[in-house]
Write a protein that holds these residues in place. Structure first.
Motif, mmCIF file in Angstrom:
data_model
loop_
_atom_site.group_PDB
_atom_site.id
_atom_site.type_symbol
_atom_site.label_atom_id
_atom_site.label_comp_id
_atom_site.label_asym_id
_atom_site.label_seq_id
_atom_site.Cartn_x
_atom_site.Cartn_y
_atom_site.Cartn_z
ATOM 1 N N LEU A 35 0.839 -1.191 0.000
ATOM 2 C CA LEU A 35 0.000 0.000 0.000
ATOM 3 C C LEU A 35 0.880 1.250 0.000
ATOM 4 C CD1 LEU A 35 -2.766 -1.044 2.566
ATOM 5 C CD2 LEU A 35 -2.797 -1.263 0.077
ATOM 6 N N PRO A 36 0.533 2.245 -0.797
ATOM 7 C CA PRO A 36 1.394 3.435 -0.931
ATOM 8 C C PRO A 36 1.382 4.317 0.313
ATOM 9 C CG PRO A 36 -0.663 3.748 -2.127
ATOM 10 C CD PRO A 36 -0.673 2.319 -1.649
ATOM 11 N N ASP A 37 2.485 5.035 0.497
ATOM 12 C CA ASP A 37 2.579 5.983 1.609
ATOM 13 C C ASP A 37 1.607 7.142 1.423
ATOM 14 O OD1 ASP A 37 4.622 4.553 2.896
ATOM 15 O OD2 ASP A 37 6.144 5.501 1.652
ATOM 16 N N GLU A 38 1.313 7.454 0.163
ATOM 17 C CA GLU A 38 0.447 8.589 -0.119
ATOM 18 C C GLU A 38 -0.335 8.349 -1.408
ATOM 19 O OE1 GLU A 38 1.492 12.925 -1.693
ATOM 20 O OE2 GLU A 38 2.091 12.683 0.416
ATOM 21 N N ILE A 39 -1.600 8.754 -1.417
ATOM 22 C CA ILE A 39 -2.433 8.665 -2.614
ATOM 23 C C ILE A 39 -3.077 10.028 -2.837
ATOM 24 C CG2 ILE A 39 -4.241 7.386 -3.826
ATOM 25 C CD1 ILE A 39 -4.082 5.230 -1.737
ATOM 26 N N ASN A 40 -2.682 10.676 -3.911
ATOM 27 C CA ASN A 40 -3.248 11.993 -4.241
ATOM 28 C C ASN A 40 -3.192 12.969 -3.062
ATOM 29 O OD1 ASN A 40 -3.779 10.808 -6.672
ATOM 30 N ND2 ASN A 40 -6.008 10.947 -6.543
ATOM 31 N N GLY A 41 -2.089 12.940 -2.339
ATOM 32 C CA GLY A 41 -1.901 13.877 -1.240
ATOM 33 C C GLY A 41 -2.508 13.445 0.082
#
Length: 326
Positions: A35-41
């Motif tokens: 899972l990403p650290d950030e998605i669209n801010g």
């Protein structure tokens, strides 16, 4: 809302705060997901109820949004699509970002093939039955020091099967094995009073925490009693983990672990060769307390299993150790 990851993954989310998201479904093409650290801010702080469960109970508004986006019902793959819901038996490895602080009830329910979970040290809330029926969850990797407070005791309270825990940050990496244990209730007399019966030292090992931090000294004391109750393979793994990663290992505990390996060195080396565990074999071949007889047994086992690289490796590792000691 449905957000898209940098590799084309689809994340079904809901805003729960200022730039904070709760995740309710993931769609991807592989059987593992980071899972990403950030998605669209925004960052994921919560893994929602039934997020990775095979029969997700997604909120109606999110279900309708998935349908409109051509993702189907979030349970079955959509014909012709390269993406499928990452849940249940399909998903095998999940890495949670450091931003995740909460895992809600039944989040990983019936993920029967989930074998490895990675998480950060901020995870401090685990909902009820979050890991129910995660029968193959054998490894936890925490991006934390073994001295830091983590959500590990909360996870271990829900995972009774054997699990290896690796702490990847701090002064040096640390590895601890928690054995399997079982619980059952026995009825006492006609008064319908039930007594909890626990079998296995894995239960006591899971209680060796102080304020969310692993009590390694307490864990090491569990081994002495475990020697009278646990199986050889479990004891071997416990001992090897602490000897290979001896952080805060007292001389007394070290002697106890070494004596167990010494008294079973042929069995240990044979088992490691049969499983092609090169890293642990390399470590033990350099230990003086491993007998030449045990080295020969390991070579024989490697030959019988057709592991030619292992044969050469065992001979080389032992010779290197001998030369270093001259």
């Amino acid at each position: 809302m449905i957000l898209t990851g940098e590799h084309g993954e689809k994340f079904v989310c809901k805003e729960i705060g200022d730039r904070e998201l709760a995740l309710y479904r993931v769609f991807g093409s592989l059987d593992e997901i980071s899972l990403p650290d950030e998605i669209n801010g925004s960052v994921i702080t919560t893994i929602g109820e039934y997020c990775f469960a095979p029969n997700g109970h997604t909120q109606q508004s999110l279900s309708e949004e998935m349908q409109r986006a051509g993702l189907g019902d979030g349970i079955h793959p959509v014909e012709g699509s390269s993406l499928r819901p990452l849940c249940g038996n399909y998903v095998q490895k999940i890495s949670l970002p450091d931003s995740v602080t909460s895992v809600e009830a039944y989040a990983f329910y019936n993920c029967k093939n989930l074998s490895c979970l990675l998480a950060g040290k901020q995870l401090n809330r685990i909902g009820s039955d979050a890991f129910m029926n995660c029968r193959h969850l054998g490894e936890l990797q925490l991006r934390a020091s073994v001295e830091e407070k983590t959500g590990l005791p909360l996870i271990l309270n829900q995972v009774s099967s054997e699990v290896t825990v690796r702490f990847t940050d701090g002064e040096e990496p640390t590895c601890v094995l928690y054995p399997e244990y079982t619980e059952s209730y026995e009825e006492i007399g006609p008064a319908h009073i039930f007594s909890l019966h626990v079998e296995g030292e894995g239960y006591r090992a899971r209680k060796q925490f102080v304020d969310g931090r692993v009590d390694l000294a307490g864990y090491d004391q569990v081994f002495e009693k475990a020697c009278n109750e646990e199986h050889f393979l479990t004891l071997m793994k416990m001992a090897l983990c602490r000897l290979e990663y001896p952080y805060q290992l007292s001389n007394e505990a070290k002697d106890r672990y070494e004596q167990y390996i010494i008294s079973h060195d042929r069995e240990v080396m044979t088992k490691l060769a049969a499983s092609e565990d090169a890293d642990t074999l390399a470590h033990l071949c350099g230990m003086k307390y491993i007998s030449n007889d045990a080295i020969a047994a390991a070579i024989t086992a490697a030959i019988s299993h057709g592991w030619t690289k292992g044969v050469a490796g065992i001979i080389r590792w032992r010779n290197d150790a001998i030369k270093a000691g001259e």
